[in-house]
Design an enzyme around this catalytic site. Sequence first.
Site, PDB file in Angstrom:
ATOM      1  N   MET A  80       8.904   4.715   5.355  1.00  0.00           N
ATOM      2  CA  MET A  80       9.049   3.333   4.817  1.00  0.00           C
ATOM      3  C   MET A  80      10.252   2.964   3.825  1.00  0.00           C
ATOM      4  SD  MET A  80       6.650   1.795   6.254  1.00  0.00           S
ATOM      5  CE  MET A  80       7.084   0.378   5.549  1.00  0.00           C
ATOM      6  N   GLU A  81      10.509   3.946   2.971  1.00  0.00           N
ATOM      7  CA  GLU A  81      11.502   4.154   2.106  1.00  0.00           C
ATOM      8  C   GLU A  81      13.024   3.749   2.900  1.00  0.00           C
ATOM      9  OE1 GLU A  81       8.423   4.966  -0.318  1.00  0.00           O
ATOM     10  OE2 GLU A  81       9.069   5.738   1.658  1.00  0.00           O
TER      11      GLU A  81
ATOM     12  N   ASP B 135      23.344 -11.895   3.867  1.00  0.00           N
ATOM     13  CA  ASP B 135      23.625 -12.609   2.375  1.00  0.00           C
ATOM     14  C   ASP B 135      24.943 -12.736   2.083  1.00  0.00           C
ATOM     15  OD1 ASP B 135      22.696 -14.217  -0.034  1.00  0.00           O
ATOM     16  OD2 ASP B 135      23.477 -12.377  -1.265  1.00  0.00           O
TER      17      ASP B 135
ATOM     18  N   LEU C 235       0.906  -1.054   0.147  1.00  0.00           N
ATOM     19  CA  LEU C 235      -0.006   0.067  -0.126  1.00  0.00           C
ATOM     20  C   LEU C 235       0.790   1.297   0.105  1.00  0.00           C
ATOM     21  CD1 LEU C 235      -2.642  -1.097   2.271  1.00  0.00           C
ATOM     22  CD2 LEU C 235      -2.885  -1.300  -0.193  1.00  0.00           C
ATOM     23  N   CYS C 236       2.169   1.176  -0.266  1.00  0.00           N
ATOM     24  CA  CYS C 236       3.002   2.379  -0.192  1.00  0.00           C
ATOM     25  C   CYS C 236       2.995   3.106  -1.729  1.00  0.00           C
ATOM     26  CB  CYS C 236       4.485   2.059  -0.104  1.00  0.00           C
ATOM     27  SG  CYS C 236       4.998   1.852   1.469  1.00  0.00           S
ATOM     28  N   HIS C 237       2.915   4.135  -1.598  1.00  0.00           N
ATOM     29  CA  HIS C 237       2.777   5.240  -2.892  1.00  0.00           C
ATOM     30  C   HIS C 237       4.441   5.065  -3.464  1.00  0.00           C
ATOM     31  CE1 HIS C 237      -0.414   6.779  -0.710  1.00  0.00           C
ATOM     32  NE2 HIS C 237      -1.097   7.070  -2.172  1.00  0.00           N
TER      33      HIS C 237
END
Length: 160
Positions: free
Chosen positions: A115-116, A130, A77-79
């Site tokens: 969020m970014e 990793d 739901l992030c733009h």
Amino acid sequence: MTADSLTHFNTQGQAQMVDVGEKSETRRQAKAVGSIRMRAETLALIVGGSASKGDVLGVARVAAIQGAKRTAELIPLCHPIALTKVAIEFEVDAAASAVHCTALAECCGRTGVEMEALCAASVGLLTIYDMCKAVDRGMRIEGVRLLEKTGGRSGHWTAG
């Protein structure tokens, strides 16, 4: 806090992308942090540049930037946001046998970049995992959190 205050749900309780069309564009910035703890021998490989996959922190920096840019593809739901800046800093902490990551994201837009920044920090730390998992599967990613955000209707916020 009530379910009504969760903006990603409509009045029927269904998921929705928040309408930001009426919001004004402002300069927005967010800073997130996190850490990865490991064995001292693993940290020595990273610092010495002798990890078999190469420059661990250099690759993790590029991965973190890419993570910020691809956030809307990962979080449903992030733009999508036109980022104006993403900066990644790694701090080697020999005493804690850890690498700390700070991610800064900026834009001039109608919705924030929290969020970014969080995604960037997470992807950077996951990339370290990793690249080093062949020698240390017991590494722990911890403390990923938002430190600060500025801009928008809610203004300036800092973690307590």
